[in-house]
Design an enzyme around this catalytic site. Structure first.
Site, short mmCIF file in Angstrom:
data_model
loop_
_atom_site.label_atom_id
_atom_site.label_comp_id
_atom_site.label_asym_id
_atom_site.label_seq_id
_atom_site.Cartn_x
_atom_site.Cartn_y
_atom_site.Cartn_z
CG ASP A 267 -2.11 0.85 1.15
OD1 ASP A 267 -1.99 1.96 0.60
OD2 ASP A 267 -3.17 0.44 1.64
CG HIS B 89 -3.46 4.90 -0.67
ND1 HIS B 89 -3.48 3.58 -1.06
CD2 HIS B 89 -4.17 5.59 -1.59
CE1 HIS B 89 -4.19 3.48 -2.18
NE2 HIS B 89 -4.62 4.68 -2.53
#
Ligand code: B1M
Length: 208
Positions: free
Chosen positions: A99, A101
């Site tokens: 991930d 983000h």
């Protein structure tokens, strides 16, 4: 009130050029640097998130707003008194493996450091092993995990399991758009926070 609104609007609209001047104006109007962050910049980001959700804003606007906010943060950070920066505990922060983000994680980081915590930010796409090693090395009170996707939130369980199998004393908290209180309980995490302000309160409670 006027400086408050203008700075907030500038962040929402991603107007990076005047950010520093507008932040100075808010300071001149008597707001503390921390208040400018907590009451103007962060609410602006939250509003941008909502506008994105409802389809009023698209990704470029989101990124422009995040950049404008970062400009305000970097201008205000050095002005926050060293008293507030005295460490109340250590938090290892990471966006989980797979991930990338990090906008939300960075807000959590900023809020924690502004509230006197020593934050070790491992960045994004961080393998479970590295998170545990950093927690051991720094004797972390808290491990804070962020995940924004249903495909990566499962990595949080891997971190919890690894921490348990190694007998790590650090408490583990989780957050990020897709994460819920129920999920946190299910994977055996010590806490969940829906936003950066609650993350600070949660960490304060767990460190006590
Ligand atoms: Co992506 N993305 N993205 N993205 N992106 C989402 C998450 C998505 C929901 C969009 C959608 O489809 N509707 C979706 C996930 C779907 C799902 O799994 N349910 C998605 C996808 C699919 C993807 C890609 C796969 C797209 C693609 O390439 N096909 C790809 C994945 C790459 C990867 O990670 N491997 C991708 C890429 C990107 C960008 C690079 C373009 C960019 C990220 C830029 C960056 O972060 N530097 C991006 C963005 C910006 C988003 C959305 C639009 C916004 C996320 C954000 O920053 N929100 C997002 C849509 C959405 O979330 N609704 C989306 C603002 C931020 C302030 O909120 O992060 O929730 P948030 O953080 C909050 C709280 O959650 C909490 O506090 C923060 C402040 O209040 N919080 C914590 C967060 N972490 C915490 C930790 C804590 C406690 C609280 O304790 C430790």
């Amino acid at each position: 009130k006027t400086s408050e609104k203008t700075l907030k609007d500038a962040v929402i609209n991603g107007n990076a050029e005047n950010i520093k001047d507008l932040a100075d104006l808010a300071l001149k109007a008597g707001h503390s640097p921390l208040d400018v962050i907590n009451e103007m910049v962060i609410p602006a980001l939250e509003e941008v998130g909502k506008k994105y959700e409802t389809g009023e804003f698209f990704l470029p606007q989101l990124i422009a707003a995040a950049e404008a906010a970062e400009m305000a943060f970097s201008h205000l950070r050095p002005l926050i008194s060293s008293e507030k920066q005295k460490s109340h505990g250590t938090v290892v922060l990471a966006t989980v493996r797979g991930d990338i983000h990090d906008i939300g994680k960075n807000i959590v980081k900023l809020m924690l450091s502004n509230n006197g915590f020593n934050v070790i930010d491992l960045g994004v796409d961080v393998p479970e092993e590295k998170i545990i090693e950093a927690a051991i090395e720094s004797n972390a009170d808290i491990i804070g995990l962020s995940a924004l996707m249903t495909t990566t939130m499962v990595r949080m369980k891997d971190v919890v399991d690894l921490a348990k199998s190694r007998g790590i004393p650090s408490k583990i908290i989780v957050g990020g758009a897709v994460v819920t209180e129920e999920f946190a309980k299910m994977i055996g995490a010590d806490g969940y926070a829906p936003d950066a302000v609650s993350a600070v309160n949660l960490v304060k409670k767990l460190v006590k």
